[in-house]
Design a protein around this motif. Structure first.
Motif, PDB file in Angstrom:
ATOM      1  N   CYS A  77       0.738  -1.449   0.153  1.00 23.49           N
ATOM      2  CA  CYS A  77      -0.081  -0.102   0.101  1.00 23.49           C
ATOM      3  C   CYS A  77       0.924   1.340  -0.359  1.00 23.49           C
ATOM      4  O   CYS A  77       0.321   2.131  -0.784  1.00 23.49           O
ATOM      5  CB  CYS A  77      -0.721  -0.225   1.103  1.00 23.49           C
ATOM      6  SG  CYS A  77      -2.255  -1.009   1.083  1.00 23.49           S
ATOM      7  N   ILE A  78       2.078   1.553   0.861  1.00 23.49           N
ATOM      8  CA  ILE A  78       3.001   2.135   1.138  1.00 23.49           C
ATOM      9  C   ILE A  78       3.544   2.413  -0.419  1.00 23.49           C
ATOM     10  O   ILE A  78       4.163   3.888  -0.606  1.00 23.49           O
ATOM     11  CB  ILE A  78       3.625   2.460   1.793  1.00 23.49           C
ATOM     12  CG1 ILE A  78       2.566   2.914   3.751  1.00 23.49           C
ATOM     13  CG2 ILE A  78       4.358   3.214   2.070  1.00 23.49           C
ATOM     14  CD1 ILE A  78       3.671   2.389   4.655  1.00 23.49           C
ATOM     15  N   ALA A  79       4.267   1.064  -1.004  1.00 24.82           N
ATOM     16  CA  ALA A  79       5.394   1.338  -1.383  1.00 24.82           C
ATOM     17  C   ALA A  79       4.377   1.852  -3.067  1.00 24.82           C
ATOM     18  O   ALA A  79       4.606   2.628  -4.146  1.00 24.82           O
ATOM     19  CB  ALA A  79       5.622   0.685  -2.057  1.00 24.82           C
ATOM     20  N   GLU A  80       2.756   1.736  -3.665  1.00 22.49           N
ATOM     21  CA  GLU A  80       2.378   2.373  -4.464  1.00 22.49           C
ATOM     22  C   GLU A  80       2.181   3.339  -4.760  1.00 22.49           C
ATOM     23  O   GLU A  80       3.196   4.375  -5.631  1.00 22.49           O
ATOM     24  CB  GLU A  80       0.655   1.984  -4.882  1.00 22.49           C
ATOM     25  CG  GLU A  80       0.667   2.181  -6.174  1.00 22.49           C
ATOM     26  CD  GLU A  80       0.521   3.518  -6.602  1.00 22.49           C
ATOM     27  OE1 GLU A  80      -0.178   3.687  -7.747  1.00 22.49           O
ATOM     28  OE2 GLU A  80      -0.790   3.881  -5.406  1.00 22.49           O
ATOM     29  N   PRO A  81       1.870   4.754  -3.446  1.00 21.33           N
ATOM     30  CA  PRO A  81       1.896   6.239  -3.931  1.00 21.33           C
ATOM     31  C   PRO A  81       3.454   6.950  -3.840  1.00 21.33           C
ATOM     32  O   PRO A  81       3.916   8.100  -4.700  1.00 21.33           O
ATOM     33  CB  PRO A  81       1.605   6.525  -2.881  1.00 21.33           C
ATOM     34  CG  PRO A  81       0.502   6.173  -1.654  1.00 21.33           C
ATOM     35  CD  PRO A  81       1.193   4.131  -2.563  1.00 21.33           C
ATOM     36  N   LEU A  82       4.561   6.273  -2.463  1.00 26.84           N
ATOM     37  CA  LEU A  82       5.900   6.644  -2.567  1.00 26.84           C
ATOM     38  C   LEU A  82       6.535   6.429  -3.409  1.00 26.84           C
ATOM     39  O   LEU A  82       7.382   6.944  -4.685  1.00 26.84           O
ATOM     40  CB  LEU A  82       7.090   5.702  -1.585  1.00 26.84           C
ATOM     41  CG  LEU A  82       7.555   6.179  -1.422  1.00 26.84           C
ATOM     42  CD1 LEU A  82       7.583   8.188   0.052  1.00 26.84           C
ATOM     43  CD2 LEU A  82       8.214   5.103  -0.045  1.00 26.84           C
ATOM     44  N   ALA A  83       6.703   4.776  -4.575  1.00 25.16           N
ATOM     45  CA  ALA A  83       7.489   5.003  -6.091  1.00 25.16           C
ATOM     46  C   ALA A  83       6.829   5.288  -7.219  1.00 25.16           C
ATOM     47  O   ALA A  83       7.512   5.904  -7.823  1.00 25.16           O
ATOM     48  CB  ALA A  83       7.506   3.440  -6.316  1.00 25.16           C
ATOM     49  N   ARG A  84       5.848   6.192  -6.981  1.00 26.06           N
ATOM     50  CA  ARG A  84       5.125   7.081  -8.185  1.00 26.06           C
ATOM     51  C   ARG A  84       5.573   8.428  -7.521  1.00 26.06           C
ATOM     52  O   ARG A  84       6.042   8.921  -8.917  1.00 26.06           O
ATOM     53  CB  ARG A  84       3.665   6.644  -7.887  1.00 26.06           C
ATOM     54  CG  ARG A  84       2.732   7.530  -8.539  1.00 26.06           C
ATOM     55  CD  ARG A  84       1.268   8.485  -8.811  1.00 26.06           C
ATOM     56  NE  ARG A  84       0.984   7.084  -7.621  1.00 26.06           N
ATOM     57  CZ  ARG A  84      -0.142   7.657  -6.960  1.00 26.06           C
ATOM     58  NH1 ARG A  84      -0.238   8.302  -5.797  1.00 26.06           N
ATOM     59  NH2 ARG A  84      -0.358   6.523  -6.287  1.00 26.06           N
ATOM     60  N   LEU A  85       5.795   8.893  -6.855  1.00 26.54           N
ATOM     61  CA  LEU A  85       6.455   9.949  -6.440  1.00 26.54           C
ATOM     62  C   LEU A  85       8.062  10.121  -6.568  1.00 26.54           C
ATOM     63  O   LEU A  85       8.673  10.493  -7.328  1.00 26.54           O
ATOM     64  CB  LEU A  85       6.211  10.668  -4.787  1.00 26.54           C
ATOM     65  CG  LEU A  85       6.753  11.964  -4.746  1.00 26.54           C
ATOM     66  CD1 LEU A  85       6.381  13.408  -4.826  1.00 26.54           C
ATOM     67  CD2 LEU A  85       7.127  12.170  -2.845  1.00 26.54           C
ATOM     68  N   LEU A  86       8.537   8.999  -6.223  1.00 28.28           N
ATOM     69  CA  LEU A  86       9.939   8.416  -6.511  1.00 28.28           C
ATOM     70  C   LEU A  86      10.257   7.856  -7.273  1.00 28.28           C
ATOM     71  O   LEU A  86      10.544   6.446  -6.988  1.00 28.28           O
ATOM     72  CB  LEU A  86      11.088   8.501  -5.075  1.00 28.28           C
ATOM     73  CG  LEU A  86      10.839  10.129  -4.597  1.00 28.28           C
ATOM     74  CD1 LEU A  86      10.417   9.874  -2.215  1.00 28.28           C
ATOM     75  CD2 LEU A  86      11.787  10.692  -4.966  1.00 28.28           C
ATOM     76  N   PRO A  87       9.766   7.342  -8.717  1.00 28.05           N
ATOM     77  CA  PRO A  87      10.472   6.327  -9.371  1.00 28.05           C
ATOM     78  C   PRO A  87      11.450   6.012  -9.631  1.00 28.05           C
ATOM     79  O   PRO A  87      12.491   6.747  -9.268  1.00 28.05           O
ATOM     80  CB  PRO A  87       9.463   6.680 -10.446  1.00 28.05           C
ATOM     81  CG  PRO A  87       9.647   7.960 -10.882  1.00 28.05           C
ATOM     82  CD  PRO A  87       9.753   8.444  -9.292  1.00 28.05           C
ATOM     83  N   GLY A  88      12.076   4.448  -9.811  1.00 23.44           N
ATOM     84  CA  GLY A  88      13.042   3.451 -10.578  1.00 23.44           C
ATOM     85  C   GLY A  88      13.868   2.811  -9.943  1.00 23.44           C
ATOM     86  O   GLY A  88      14.549   2.339 -10.884  1.00 23.44           O
ATOM     87  N   ARG A  89      12.990   2.401  -8.526  1.00 22.80           N
ATOM     88  CA  ARG A  89      13.970   0.836  -8.036  1.00 22.80           C
ATOM     89  C   ARG A  89      12.753   0.107  -8.955  1.00 22.80           C
ATOM     90  O   ARG A  89      11.110   0.110  -9.555  1.00 22.80           O
ATOM     91  CB  ARG A  89      13.281   0.662  -6.837  1.00 22.80           C
ATOM     92  CG  ARG A  89      13.537   1.762  -6.074  1.00 22.80           C
ATOM     93  CD  ARG A  89      15.069   1.395  -6.005  1.00 22.80           C
ATOM     94  NE  ARG A  89      15.745   0.512  -5.416  1.00 22.80           N
ATOM     95  CZ  ARG A  89      16.608  -0.274  -4.669  1.00 22.80           C
ATOM     96  NH1 ARG A  89      16.555   0.641  -4.007  1.00 22.80           N
ATOM     97  NH2 ARG A  89      17.125  -1.587  -3.760  1.00 22.80           N
ATOM     98  N   ALA A  90      13.290  -0.482  -9.593  1.00 28.06           N
ATOM     99  CA  ALA A  90      12.780  -2.163 -10.626  1.00 28.06           C
ATOM    100  C   ALA A  90      11.673  -3.013  -9.491  1.00 28.06           C
ATOM    101  O   ALA A  90      10.635  -3.504 -10.064  1.00 28.06           O
ATOM    102  CB  ALA A  90      13.678  -3.468 -10.971  1.00 28.06           C
ATOM    103  N   ASN A  91      12.179  -2.797  -8.181  1.00 25.19           N
ATOM    104  CA  ASN A  91      11.191  -3.781  -7.154  1.00 25.19           C
ATOM    105  C   ASN A  91      10.643  -2.896  -5.596  1.00 25.19           C
ATOM    106  O   ASN A  91      11.545  -2.112  -4.861  1.00 25.19           O
ATOM    107  CB  ASN A  91      11.807  -4.625  -6.609  1.00 25.19           C
ATOM    108  CG  ASN A  91      12.466  -6.334  -7.528  1.00 25.19           C
ATOM    109  OD1 ASN A  91      11.701  -6.334  -7.927  1.00 25.19           O
ATOM    110  ND2 ASN A  91      13.617  -6.483  -7.209  1.00 25.19           N
ATOM    111  N   THR A  92       9.627  -2.412  -5.854  1.00 26.46           N
ATOM    112  CA  THR A  92       9.469  -1.652  -5.282  1.00 26.46           C
ATOM    113  C   THR A  92       8.852  -1.813  -3.187  1.00 26.46           C
ATOM    114  O   THR A  92       8.918  -1.171  -2.252  1.00 26.46           O
ATOM    115  CB  THR A  92       7.981  -0.448  -5.677  1.00 26.46           C
ATOM    116  OG1 THR A  92       6.978  -0.961  -5.645  1.00 26.46           O
ATOM    117  CG2 THR A  92       8.872   0.401  -7.029  1.00 26.46           C
ATOM    118  N   VAL A  93       8.870  -2.882  -3.773  1.00 20.17           N
ATOM    119  CA  VAL A  93       8.168  -3.810  -2.862  1.00 20.17           C
ATOM    120  C   VAL A  93       9.441  -5.017  -2.555  1.00 20.17           C
ATOM    121  O   VAL A  93      10.094  -5.503  -3.505  1.00 20.17           O
ATOM    122  CB  VAL A  93       7.282  -4.458  -2.890  1.00 20.17           C
ATOM    123  CG1 VAL A  93       6.854  -5.114  -1.169  1.00 20.17           C
ATOM    124  CG2 VAL A  93       5.950  -3.394  -2.988  1.00 20.17           C
TER     125      VAL A  93
END
Length: 176
Positions: free
Chosen positions: A106-122
């Motif tokens: 749940c947290i990774a979805e909006p956080l990675a949208r704001l700060l993209p770049g990681r292949a594995n966000t979780v």
């Protein structure tokens, strides 16, 4: 609902880059995040032992987490790398923790949208003591790379946006 926000490293023991220090960044994000989570109806404690060594801080955090009666905890960190091009956020959880995994997603979805770049966000991280030794579900948010100029600018100039992304994920978690 009782939530812990953990400042991931004691003062001057975490990563540095672009004129920033990890503890100070995490404190600033936590100062923005705590009232947002309180606005969701949660009681929020910030766990911080800035004057300790990193090992002492970790042990004190785990003790506080296990004695605090928390529903879950969020540990705030910044990644670093030798390559200044490395960028993006991700959220870690302890394997086998269904609630921790769901909170991380749940947290990774909006956080990675704001700060993209990681292949594995979780990421499942069985070796991280703060995830392994805490009784309640716990996640570790890497809020971007402090060594990347663009991520560091977000940390410095817009820590509230990072907090908003984490709070959005917590809200989604609570509403499931």
């Amino acid at each position: 609902m009782k939530i812990a926000i953990d400042i991931g490293h004691a003062n001057n023991t975490g990563s540095r880059g672009n004129g920033l220090e990890e503890h100070a960044v995490a404190v600033t994000i936590a100062e923005c995040l705590a009232p947002m989570l309180q606005g969701l109806g949660a009681k929020v404690d910030v766990i911080d032992f800035p004057g300790m060594s990193n090992a002492q801080d970790l042990n004190a955090t785990i003790k506080a987490a296990n004695e605090g009666g928390y529903d879950f905890g969020i540990s705030l960190h910044c990644d670093s790398a030798d390559n200044p091009q490395a960028h993006g956020a991700h959220v870690c959880f302890y394997p086998g923790s269904v609630k921790g995994s769901r909170l991380a997603l749940c947290i990774a979805e909006p956080l990675a949208r704001l700060l993209p770049g990681r292949a594995n966000t979780v990421q499942s991280r069985p070796g991280l003591a703060v995830l392994k030794k805490t009784r309640c579900p716990w996640v570790l948010c890497e809020c971007g790379f402090i060594t990347n100029p663009e991520n560091a600018a977000m940390m410095k100039d817009h820590p509230g946006r990072i907090a908003e992304a984490i709070a959005e994920g917590v809200k989604d978690y609570l509403n499931q």
